[in-house]
Design an enzyme around this catalytic site. Sequence first.
Site, PDB file in Angstrom:
ATOM      1  N   PHE A 289      35.557  38.630 -19.828  1.00 46.86           N
ATOM      2  CA  PHE A 289      35.794  39.798 -20.677  1.00 46.86           C
ATOM      3  C   PHE A 289      37.293  39.898 -20.883  1.00 46.86           C
ATOM      4  O   PHE A 289      38.059  39.998 -19.920  1.00 46.86           O
ATOM      5  CB  PHE A 289      35.292  41.094 -20.040  1.00 46.86           C
ATOM      6  N   GLU A 290      37.698  39.883 -22.124  1.00 44.43           N
ATOM      7  CA  GLU A 290      39.088  40.201 -22.436  1.00 44.43           C
ATOM      8  C   GLU A 290      39.180  40.625 -23.892  1.00 44.43           C
ATOM      9  O   GLU A 290      38.454  40.114 -24.752  1.00 44.43           O
ATOM     10  CB  GLU A 290      40.038  39.034 -22.135  1.00 44.43           C
ATOM     11  N   ILE A 291      40.021  41.598 -24.143  1.00 45.99           N
ATOM     12  CA  ILE A 291      40.358  42.022 -25.492  1.00 45.99           C
ATOM     13  C   ILE A 291      41.848  41.788 -25.642  1.00 45.99           C
ATOM     14  O   ILE A 291      42.640  42.299 -24.841  1.00 45.99           O
ATOM     15  CB  ILE A 291      40.019  43.506 -25.723  1.00 45.99           C
TER      16      ILE A 291
END
Length: 405
Positions: free
Chosen positions: A292-294
């Site tokens: 998960f990364e933005i």
Amino acid sequence: MPATANVRTIRFVLLAFFAVAVLYKIFTTSATPYPPSDAALNVGNHPKAPPALPKSDLNNGNAKDTTPNDLHQLPVAAAPGRRANATFITLARNTDTWELAKSIRHIEDRFNRKYNYDWIFLNDQPFDDQFKKVTTRLVSGKTKYGLIPKEHWSFPEWIDQDKAAAVREDMRQRKIIYGDSVSYRHMCRFESGFFFEHELLQSYEYYWRVEPDIKLFCDIDYDPFVYMEENKKKYGFVLSLYEYKETIPTLWATVRKFMAEFPQHIAEGNNLKFISDDEGHTYNLCHFWSNFEIGSLSFLKSQAYRDYFKYLDKAGGFFYERWGDAPVHSIAAALMLKKEEVHFFDNIAYWHVPFTHCPTREEDREKYKCMCNPKDNFDWKGYSCTSRFFETQGWPKPAGYEYQM
């Protein structure tokens, strides 16, 4: 005979009439009557109130056991306001179709059905019709399908194939996770240095990485992309932990050489303290979990990051060891960004086997309609690095954290 037949007929008729009368009496006295129609309640333009319900603890107007919904606070079909120039990005294979479908449904139901962002899918092999059909019907925005260039998913010319094979065999015998996998190494190298170079991503500014078989436990009633943009954030995470030391024995030594040769790429006000306990002499193994990364594509396309990745790639650690994209991204974010440019998305509740991020504060779990068990929250447990992140930011830990350790 005729007289006898007439008598029998008369008796039969009387008996039938009597039976009908009895049944009528039974049903008209014991059956529940239908409620009156609207017209019946408003005869002569004088509305009549409906009959009062029996009094009980659940109907007295002050009951603590009732939870009425406020109709004025129900979610809207589509969120108003502008959108950021952003997309979801997933690296997947055709065999991931149904596990990925679960992930997409979580993202769409909890967030994107109201925002309609695009979704880019990348694969080292062509996607089949079933994959495209299933994902297209689930995504509310546009779907785009890309093929990874061969040079981004193969051994570079400077890698000694025999040496790399010997490393994989050694890791297999030592039972290091993914230690003997060639495809995993290609994936880590691609996610570290190439995904943002793909032609399908060139028109976007922000990305949200999504893996197959993830879950979101809470509603997301705001736009994380717009939040990143308006608050000048460059990298966002939900989980952090320690890397397997056996997979990166020379990574930090390589990073230190890079820092010495490219001091101009190290940002003032960085967060070196998150990844080192001794001012950069050693690496403490903390990293943001990159499934998960933005993040900002401009950051990854910057000269600083490109020089950094090329330096690591030439060192060969993606194949001679098993460098993961998570520590590679995290070290870059800690060194090349100001510490306030990295954001912890505390209110995005997330699961990827085996770790859960569940908002610590009860008011957040209520506000975002969460279904996660707060006891499962990984943030404050011993193998998490989130406490360290809070300390380096100078933040107090949220109320209730001590019950989740």
